[in-house]
Design a protein around this motif. Structure first.
Motif, PDB file in Angstrom:
ATOM      1  N   UNK A 291       0.839  -1.191   0.000  1.00 52.21           N
ATOM      2  CA  UNK A 291       0.000   0.000   0.000  1.00 52.21           C
ATOM      3  C   UNK A 291       0.873   1.240   0.000  1.00 52.21           C
ATOM      4  N   UNK A 292       0.314   2.335  -0.555  1.00 54.12           N
ATOM      5  CA  UNK A 292       1.011   3.616  -0.499  1.00 54.12           C
ATOM      6  C   UNK A 292       0.753   4.334   0.822  1.00 54.12           C
ATOM      7  N   UNK A 293      -0.086   3.747   1.680  1.00 57.54           N
ATOM      8  CA  UNK A 293      -0.395   4.316   3.001  1.00 57.54           C
ATOM      9  C   UNK A 293       0.038   3.303   4.050  1.00 57.54           C
ATOM     10  N   UNK A 294       1.076   3.643   4.825  1.00 56.10           N
ATOM     11  CA  UNK A 294       1.654   2.687   5.777  1.00 56.10           C
ATOM     12  C   UNK A 294       1.892   3.371   7.119  1.00 56.10           C
ATOM     13  N   UNK A 295       2.250   2.529   8.101  1.00 58.61           N
ATOM     14  CA  UNK A 295       2.563   3.032   9.440  1.00 58.61           C
ATOM     15  C   UNK A 295       4.044   3.352   9.554  1.00 58.61           C
ATOM     16  N   UNK A 296       4.357   4.214  10.506  1.00 60.88           N
ATOM     17  CA  UNK A 296       5.745   4.599  10.745  1.00 60.88           C
ATOM     18  C   UNK A 296       6.602   3.365  10.962  1.00 60.88           C
ATOM     19  N   UNK A 297       7.796   3.403  10.380  1.00 56.51           N
ATOM     20  CA  UNK A 297       8.697   2.275  10.488  1.00 56.51           C
ATOM     21  C   UNK A 297       8.577   1.292   9.342  1.00 56.51           C
ATOM     22  N   UNK A 298       7.544   1.434   8.528  1.00 53.77           N
ATOM     23  CA  UNK A 298       7.362   0.544   7.376  1.00 53.77           C
ATOM     24  C   UNK A 298       8.084   1.115   6.149  1.00 53.77           C
ATOM     25  N   UNK A 299       8.312   0.265   5.184  1.00 58.17           N
ATOM     26  CA  UNK A 299       8.964   0.646   3.934  1.00 58.17           C
ATOM     27  C   UNK A 299       8.002   0.419   2.771  1.00 58.17           C
ATOM     28  N   UNK A 300       7.932   1.410   1.870  1.00 62.68           N
ATOM     29  CA  UNK A 300       7.125   1.281   0.654  1.00 62.68           C
ATOM     30  C   UNK A 300       8.081   1.124  -0.521  1.00 62.68           C
ATOM     31  N   UNK A 301       7.916   0.034  -1.267  1.00 66.64           N
ATOM     32  CA  UNK A 301       8.750  -0.216  -2.444  1.00 66.64           C
ATOM     33  C   UNK A 301       8.014   0.280  -3.689  1.00 66.64           C
ATOM     34  N   UNK A 302       8.570   1.298  -4.348  1.00 67.30           N
ATOM     35  CA  UNK A 302       7.974   1.877  -5.553  1.00 67.30           C
ATOM     36  C   UNK A 302       8.651   1.278  -6.785  1.00 67.30           C
ATOM     37  N   UNK A 303       7.829   0.837  -7.756  1.00 64.50           N
ATOM     38  CA  UNK A 303       8.337   0.204  -8.981  1.00 64.50           C
ATOM     39  C   UNK A 303       7.883   1.036 -10.182  1.00 64.50           C
ATOM     40  N   UNK A 304       8.843   1.563 -10.958  1.00 68.19           N
ATOM     41  CA  UNK A 304       8.528   2.427 -12.098  1.00 68.19           C
ATOM     42  C   UNK A 304       8.323   1.641 -13.390  1.00 68.19           C
ATOM     43  N   UNK A 305       8.462   0.329 -13.381  1.00 67.55           N
ATOM     44  CA  UNK A 305       8.292  -0.454 -14.596  1.00 67.55           C
ATOM     45  C   UNK A 305       9.608  -0.683 -15.316  1.00 67.55           C
ATOM     46  N   UNK A 306       9.547  -1.426 -16.419  1.00 62.75           N
ATOM     47  CA  UNK A 306      10.757  -1.839 -17.133  1.00 62.75           C
ATOM     48  C   UNK A 306      11.114  -0.843 -18.239  1.00 62.75           C
ATOM     49  N   UNK A 307      12.195  -0.093 -18.027  1.00 58.58           N
ATOM     50  CA  UNK A 307      12.699   0.857 -19.014  1.00 58.58           C
ATOM     51  C   UNK A 307      14.220   0.786 -19.037  1.00 58.58           C
ATOM     52  N   UNK A 308      14.845   1.644 -19.827  1.00 62.18           N
ATOM     53  CA  UNK A 308      16.301   1.615 -19.948  1.00 62.18           C
ATOM     54  C   UNK A 308      16.977   2.386 -18.817  1.00 62.18           C
ATOM     55  N   UNK A 309      16.438   3.547 -18.487  1.00 67.27           N
ATOM     56  CA  UNK A 309      17.061   4.348 -17.427  1.00 67.27           C
ATOM     57  C   UNK A 309      15.990   5.081 -16.620  1.00 67.27           C
ATOM     58  N   UNK A 310      16.391   5.520 -15.420  1.00 71.13           N
ATOM     59  CA  UNK A 310      15.454   6.122 -14.469  1.00 71.13           C
ATOM     60  C   UNK A 310      16.139   7.281 -13.757  1.00 71.13           C
ATOM     61  N   UNK A 311      15.364   8.334 -13.490  1.00 66.43           N
ATOM     62  CA  UNK A 311      15.822   9.428 -12.634  1.00 66.43           C
ATOM     63  C   UNK A 311      14.678   9.756 -11.679  1.00 66.43           C
ATOM     64  N   UNK A 312      14.862   9.422 -10.379  1.00 65.11           N
ATOM     65  CA  UNK A 312      13.879   9.761  -9.353  1.00 65.11           C
ATOM     66  C   UNK A 312      14.203  11.132  -8.776  1.00 65.11           C
ATOM     67  N   UNK A 313      13.214  11.779  -8.211  1.00 61.97           N
ATOM     68  CA  UNK A 313      13.471  13.093  -7.603  1.00 61.97           C
ATOM     69  C   UNK A 313      14.294  12.998  -6.329  1.00 61.97           C
ATOM     70  N   UNK A 314      14.555  11.778  -5.901  1.00 55.80           N
ATOM     71  CA  UNK A 314      15.458  11.581  -4.752  1.00 55.80           C
ATOM     72  C   UNK A 314      16.910  11.483  -5.205  1.00 55.80           C
ATOM     73  N   UNK A 315      17.125  11.383  -6.525  1.00 53.95           N
ATOM     74  CA  UNK A 315      18.466  11.190  -7.054  1.00 53.95           C
ATOM     75  C   UNK A 315      18.762   9.741  -7.410  1.00 53.95           C
ATOM     76  N   UNK A 316      17.876   8.828  -7.010  1.00 53.12           N
ATOM     77  CA  UNK A 316      18.080   7.418  -7.322  1.00 53.12           C
ATOM     78  C   UNK A 316      17.902   7.193  -8.822  1.00 53.12           C
ATOM     79  N   UNK A 317      18.528   6.143  -9.350  1.00 53.62           N
ATOM     80  CA  UNK A 317      18.458   5.866 -10.792  1.00 53.62           C
ATOM     81  C   UNK A 317      18.188   4.391 -11.086  1.00 53.62           C
TER      82      UNK A 317
END
Length: 332
Positions: A199-225
């Motif tokens: 879920x995109x709504x979780x309790x403190x201490x939990x981790x949300x794994x976001x998946x952008x799909x299958x592409x060649x390259x990625x640029x997240x606003x966090x700086x992750x790629x």
């Protein structure tokens, strides 16, 4: 033996005739007649301009002033078999007109019209004609006198930004017409859908794994790629991806990380038998309450009351509170 006599050749002749009336009486007559047969005359057709015209153009042809006209024109043609003094010639071929003058004499004339077919125009692109949405390519029709693109533009060059066929009609210095076309392919931007196995709504201490799909390259606003991004804080997470064809796509997803509710349970005991027990819960970030205690006690009120206490009602009472995203806390 007829009432009238027709002749078809030039002559000067003493024509004689004998006749018989209804009573059987006979009469005679004679007359010297000079007959002149005029041959068909030649009609001069006057063009309104050059008889060599571009494809799509026309030239006016004038047969002169006569009593009647019958045109024989190349087919197909808008003035085919016209009976007017003038016609507009727009087809390749020979135009013939037959006329009759005021004396009833016939005349005929012909004129040839040459239609030059449209010459090919090469449209030169400034770069590739297959590109991603948001891009463009400049199309150059070459150097001519006039231009008319199917986009409505009338310049030598245009900027193509949409998918489709771009065509142009030009005229050169001699008035001849040329046409050309070129196809442009615009690849749409990728539709990116950020997903998560939970879920995109979780309790403190939990981790949300976001998946952008299958592409060649990625640029997240966090700086992750990378394709996957694990987050533990609330916020809006956006990504721009690039596919195999070099085109991009973007998307964003908001993640809510809710704090656990806080709760304190209390009462003002001890109590005597038959008295009423007032339970209290001091809470924050809470949506629901669930109390349970000795002797089968339950309640979903924030501050429930238990009346007519007996010995079996003594013991520990618990309250569980539930907040956003199902986050819970318990106190006693």
């Amino acid at each position: 033996t007829n009432q009238t006599l027709h002749t078809t050749y030039n002559s000067s002749f003493n024509y004689q005739v004998s006749v018989t009336d209804a009573n059987g009486c006979i009469g005679y007559g004679s007359q010297v007649v000079n007959v002149t047969i005029n041959p068909p005359f030649t009609v001069t057709i006057t063009p309104g301009g050059s008889t060599t015209i571009p494809d799509g153009g026309f030239v006016s042809l004038d047969a002169g002033s006569y009593t009647s006209y019958n045109w024989l024109t190349p087919y197909p043609y808008i003035d085919y078999n016209s009976t007017n003094q003038t016609v507009n010639a727009g087809s390749n071929g020979t135009y013939q007109v037959n006329v009759v003058d005021a004396n009833g004499c016939n005349g005929t004339g012909t004129i040839d019209v040459t239609v030059n077919p449209a010459f090919p125009v090469t449209i030169t692109p400034s770069g590739t004609t297959t590109f991603c949405a948001g891009g463009s390519v400049t199309l150059d029709a070459g150097t001519y006198s006039t231009y008319h693109w199917n986009t409505g533009e009338t310049t030598q060059t245009i900027s193509a930004t949409n998918n489709g066929t771009y065509s142009v009609t030009v005229t050169d210095g001699g008035g001849l017409i040329g046409t050309g076309s070129i196809d442009v392919t615009v690849i749409p931007l990728y539709n990116v859908n950020i997903t998560t196995p939970g879920s995109f709504n979780v309790c403190a201490g939990s981790t949300v794994d976001l998946d952008a799909g299958s592409f060649v390259s990625y640029i997240w606003n966090t700086g992750a790629n990378s394709e996957l991004l694990s987050v533990t804080n609330s916020g809006n997470y956006s990504v721009t991806v690039t596919g195999a064809n070099g085109c991009t796509g973007s998307s964003s997803q908001y993640v809510n990380v809710y704090p656990y509710p806080t709760v304190t349970a209390e009462n003002f005991g001890p109590f005597c038998s038959g008295a009423s027990l007032q339970l209290f819960s001091t809470v924050s970030n809470t949506n629901t309450w669930s109390w349970n205690g000795p002797n089968g006690f339950t309640s979903n009120q924030q501050n429930p009351t238990r009346d007519n206490l007996v010995g079996l009602d003594a013991g520990t009472y618990y309250v569980t509170v539930t907040g956003n995203a199902g986050c819970t806390a318990t106190s006693s």
